[in-house]
Write a protein that holds these residues in place. Sequence first.
Motif, PDB file in Angstrom:
ATOM      1  N   ILE A   1       6.552  -4.969   2.366  1.00 57.55           N
ATOM      2  CA  ILE A   1       5.292  -4.283   2.643  1.00 57.55           C
ATOM      3  C   ILE A   1       5.602  -2.832   2.939  1.00 57.55           C
ATOM      4  CG2 ILE A   1       3.279  -4.202   4.157  1.00 57.55           C
ATOM      5  CD1 ILE A   1       3.762  -7.224   4.650  1.00 57.55           C
TER       6      ILE A   1
ATOM      7  N   THR B   1      -2.336  -9.198   9.972  1.00 53.58           N
ATOM      8  CA  THR B   1      -1.240  -9.436   9.036  1.00 53.58           C
ATOM      9  C   THR B   1       0.086  -9.097   9.717  1.00 53.58           C
ATOM     10  OG1 THR B   1      -1.143  -7.215   8.062  1.00 53.58           O
ATOM     11  CG2 THR B   1      -2.875  -8.699   7.251  1.00 53.58           C
TER      12      THR B   1
ATOM     13  N   ASN C   1       9.513  -0.172   6.293  1.00 56.67           N
ATOM     14  CA  ASN C   1       8.893  -1.258   5.544  1.00 56.67           C
ATOM     15  C   ASN C   1       9.271  -2.612   6.129  1.00 56.67           C
ATOM     16  OD1 ASN C   1       7.915   0.659   3.809  1.00 56.67           O
ATOM     17  ND2 ASN C   1       9.137   0.033   2.044  1.00 56.67           N
TER      18      ASN C   1
ATOM     19  N   TYR D   1      -4.080  -4.395  -2.045  1.00 54.35           N
ATOM     20  CA  TYR D   1      -2.819  -4.145  -1.350  1.00 54.35           C
ATOM     21  C   TYR D   1      -3.055  -3.539   0.032  1.00 54.35           C
ATOM     22  CZ  TYR D   1       0.574  -4.891  -5.190  1.00 54.35           C
ATOM     23  OH  TYR D   1       1.399  -5.433  -6.158  1.00 54.35           O
TER      24      TYR D   1
ATOM     25  N   PHE E   1      -2.762  -5.106   3.721  1.00 58.69           N
ATOM     26  CA  PHE E   1      -1.579  -5.242   4.575  1.00 58.69           C
ATOM     27  C   PHE E   1      -1.697  -4.397   5.835  1.00 58.69           C
ATOM     28  CE2 PHE E   1       0.784  -6.392   0.536  1.00 58.69           C
ATOM     29  CZ  PHE E   1       0.970  -7.715   0.884  1.00 58.69           C
TER      30      PHE E   1
END
Length: 520
Positions: free
Chosen positions: A270, A62, A385, A54, A57
Amino acid sequence: MMKRINIILCGLLAALIYTSCSHDLLNIENPNEPTTGTFWKTEDDAQKGLNAAYSRFYKEGTWMRWLSFRYDLTSDEGWSTSPWNELADWTRFNYVNYNFWEGNNVHWEDFYVSIYRANQVLTYVPEIPFENSTDKDRVIGQAEFLRALWYFQIATLWEKGALVLEPKDGSYKPEEVPAAELWAQVEADLTSAAAKLPDAWDAENRGRATAGAAKALLAKAYMQQHKFAEAKSELQWLIDRENSLYGLMDDYMDNFTHYNENNKESVFEIQFNDENKGGTGNDASMATGFQRTQFYAPGGIGWQDGKARAWLVGEYKREKNLDGDNDIRLYHNLYYKSSPADFPDENPLIYGRQWDDGAWGDHLFIRKYSTGYYRDREDYFAPNNYRLIRYADVLLMYAECIVETGGSPEEAAVYVDKVRRRPSTNLPTLQNSVFASALNSKEAFLKRLQMERALELCFEGWRWADLKRWGLLDTQTGIDELKSRDADFNNFIVDKHKRLPIPQIEVDNSDGKLTQNPNY
């Protein structure tokens, strides 16, 4: 999730595992350094390895930073006026150096390192004893989701690549497979993940991949291949859970601040925060903030490398809402000089400032995800986010699948209307709008849906995939339409620029197993 658990040390751990299996310098082993042989033993190891996957990210290639240039600014929604000419050229189809890091190689490297970490989990975790088999399945399902997410990007951007399904050492030479094989792996991973993942997580694990996230991403993969019946079936699962798991937030803006994260409209997001303010390496201060905002903000606040195209303003203003006002999404998504006049009841300031005629002129800036709602400048550590998949997107995809599988525009419009009728947006239904003729045929409806998606989802990273799916990048007629909205498409060459060049260094180092894309 990442706002609630410590992923930084896990990223360091994965980096150690990654590097420990290459050279045997003097055959000296550090007993304190984990290796593949000593690490993957316990449930805790499995969870740390997953968290390290994870943590990918938080890399520039990205959505943290540069991927938005590929998807937002290369599409007809945006453009770049960056003084860094090579960076700007990669948003306007002027590809000269195929090894340009920020435009090409960074994505390839970050995606494949991310795949490597997911492959570690998928290779070693099945052999680890778990007290509860469901817990093991959920670890494996999340890794399958993450691997599929990265292969989705590779298939979308380059249309071919290496298909690597287990950890490889430094001697591995990548061998290319076509897009069809990449998509098949995405389908397999997401089908498996959806069967293993829960519908929702508890508060401590919020932000992890769910069954709904896997199904929504699988639907997107099917749609990119024009498998609309299969996509509709996956989306149906989410539609059936409206008002229990999913729904639309009343206020559109709730989807883009750090105040209302992981809400009912979120299918997958994310997890960014501003707690760590270091670089993007694998150290204890590794940055976990959203960095795009720094590059999109106006000069004097950010770098103003990415800007919006003016046609979006005109499209938003083609209709009024039921109160006779302009569509509030225009205010939330773009900054532009006449915004205060268009929205007299909203805050006329930008990051607490008046419009700067000298520095900003008549340019249009991207407000979506900016942090001007609570501070006066940007940096590399925005806390909000990134909502990768929203339920509004699911509704619009479902409408597309309905008409693509023989359903009527009237049936499909029900789902478009849900998005248009969001309380803060408050637009009329399509039937009662200036676009009522969109219900006259499948073709008219799909054309209108293309615009509905832009107005709802602009600068959320899906426009490039949409343009590819609709075939607008395949013909000169399609490119001519895009030129009318975005002058950068004057540089676009059909059957070349719909895909990126493979990084040349990867081609050169592959011993002929990886070839350059056509017309490059």
